[in-house]
Design a protein around this motif. Structure first.
Motif, mmCIF file in Angstrom:
data_model
loop_
_atom_site.group_PDB
_atom_site.id
_atom_site.type_symbol
_atom_site.label_atom_id
_atom_site.label_comp_id
_atom_site.label_asym_id
_atom_site.label_seq_id
_atom_site.Cartn_x
_atom_site.Cartn_y
_atom_site.Cartn_z
ATOM 1 N N SER A 33 14.449 17.604 46.062
ATOM 2 C CA SER A 33 15.602 18.111 46.816
ATOM 3 C C SER A 33 16.222 17.004 47.662
ATOM 4 O O SER A 33 17.451 16.906 47.777
ATOM 5 N N ARG A 34 15.392 16.158 48.263
ATOM 6 C CA ARG A 34 15.911 15.047 49.062
ATOM 7 C C ARG A 34 16.620 14.023 48.181
ATOM 8 O O ARG A 34 17.644 13.450 48.588
ATOM 9 N N PHE B 273 20.031 15.889 47.428
ATOM 10 C CA PHE B 273 20.924 16.279 48.514
ATOM 11 C C PHE B 273 20.789 15.434 49.777
ATOM 12 O O PHE B 273 21.429 15.719 50.782
ATOM 13 N N ARG C 200 19.280 19.034 54.685
ATOM 14 C CA ARG C 200 19.764 20.167 53.908
ATOM 15 C C ARG C 200 19.529 21.433 54.730
ATOM 16 O O ARG C 200 18.622 21.483 55.568
ATOM 17 N N ILE D 232 17.231 25.703 48.327
ATOM 18 C CA ILE D 232 18.686 25.704 48.395
ATOM 19 C C ILE D 232 19.315 25.972 47.033
ATOM 20 O O ILE D 232 18.692 25.837 45.985
ATOM 21 N N PRO E 297 25.209 22.629 48.631
ATOM 22 C CA PRO E 297 23.952 23.360 48.808
ATOM 23 C C PRO E 297 24.033 24.333 49.973
ATOM 24 O O PRO E 297 24.734 24.089 50.956
#
Length: 319
Positions: free
Chosen positions: A198-199, A202, A206, A211, A215
């Motif tokens: 996810s990092r 995004f 976040r 998400i 997002p």
């Protein structure tokens, strides 16, 4: 117009009531949403007195728009009535407590070990262009391993997940209660992989641990859609009628799987129930007893458990 867009004759009282609740640490948006609904109803129907007819008519209207919903929202208007009585309107109507008994809790779908295993194999093979590609296993594994409510999992923020410390913080959940839950090494590994991807996608910031593509934090409908997609991809059957599997059933499975494990280990289940209640975020043991009745094997040998527990154990509340 008032701060919360109230427009009825009760606008000032509603604002004062919400300010009072905030001083008590109650900031829930659900309360505000339903009180806005009540305010709009009063404006539309010209309600000028907080009496039984007005309140009962609003409840009937609200129930018609949410058939089968849990009655928890009734507590907001009941509490507001009590507040009005103690703040200058002694004739204000307080919604009867008997309204609670009208709700019949839906029966859970009891997940089998085979279904759980097949579900997670399917989740690991999920093909998607959305973040669910890498977060499906983590999302549902967290529900399954910690017995989280669906909304608690959705609302987790990155700061609530301490992978180094090995715990998650469930903040301001049902009843404005918070709790810190330890997580196993296996779940830490799953969440670490999810967080890393996810990092990468995004960046460092976040709005939620889980998400959507926008997002934004995942919505309830997204969770349901993904659960059904994974279930069907696993080739798991669906009944033509009656109980259907849903994400919340992982919470039920967590409860009765622990109860049955304690039984197999020869532990005193009565003594363990307060720990289960605390872990699951229940205000009292009454809510935990419900999960006992969902256990497919437990009641055969422990049919009198709730009666015995209420005789042996003192009433326990968890803040």
């Amino acid at each position: 117009m008032s701060e919360h867009a109230f427009a009825s004759v009760f606008a000032k009282e509603l604002e004062r009531y919400l300010a009072f609740k905030e001083t008590m640490g109650c900031y829930g948006q659900s309360r505000i949403w339903y009180l806005r609904s009540f305010d709009a109803y009063c404006t539309e129907h010209g309600v000028r007195a907080f009496n039984q007819q007005a309140i009962e008519d609003w409840v009937i209207s609200r129930k018609a728009s949410q058939p089968g919903s849990a009655p928890s929202w009734m507590s907001y208007i009941r509490d507001f009535g009590r507040w009005m009585r103690s703040h200058g309107t002694p004739e204000a109507y307080v919604l009867a407590e008997s309204r609670k008994s009208e709700f019949i809790r839906p029966q859970p779908y009891l997940l089998s070990g085979h279904e759980v295993d097949a579900f997670f194999r399917s989740a690991a093979d999920l093909e998607s262009t959305s973040p669910w590609q890498w977060q499906a296993v983590a999302f549902f594994a967290l529900m399954h391993s910690c017995g989280l409510r669906t909304c608690e999992t959705r609302k987790l923020e990155p700061k609530d997940v301490d992978l180094a410390g090995g715990f998650i913080d469930v903040v301001w959940s049902k009843g404005n209660r918070s709790r810190r839950l330890p997580i196993t090494g296996q779940i830490i590994d799953v969440l670490t992989d999810c967080d890393r991807k996810s990092r990468q996608r995004f960046g460092q910031q976040r709005p939620g641990f889980f998400i959507s593509s926008t997002p934004a934090p995942v919505s309830p409908s997204q969770v349901g859609v993904m659960f059904n997609r994974i279930w069907d991809h696993a080739g798991l059957p669906r009944a033509l009628a009656g109980k259907q599997p849903r994400p919340y059933d992982f919470r039920h499975h967590f409860a009765y799987a622990n109860i049955e494990r304690w039984m197999a280990e020869g532990r005193d289940v009565n003594a363990m129930l307060p720990y289960l209640a605390r872990y699951m975020g229940h205000a009292t043991l009454d809510s935990t007893f419900y999960y006992i009745h969902t256990s497919p094997d437990f009641m055969d040998g422990y049919a009198a458990l709730t009666h015995e527990s209420q005789r042996v154990l003192p009433e326990v509340g968890f803040a």
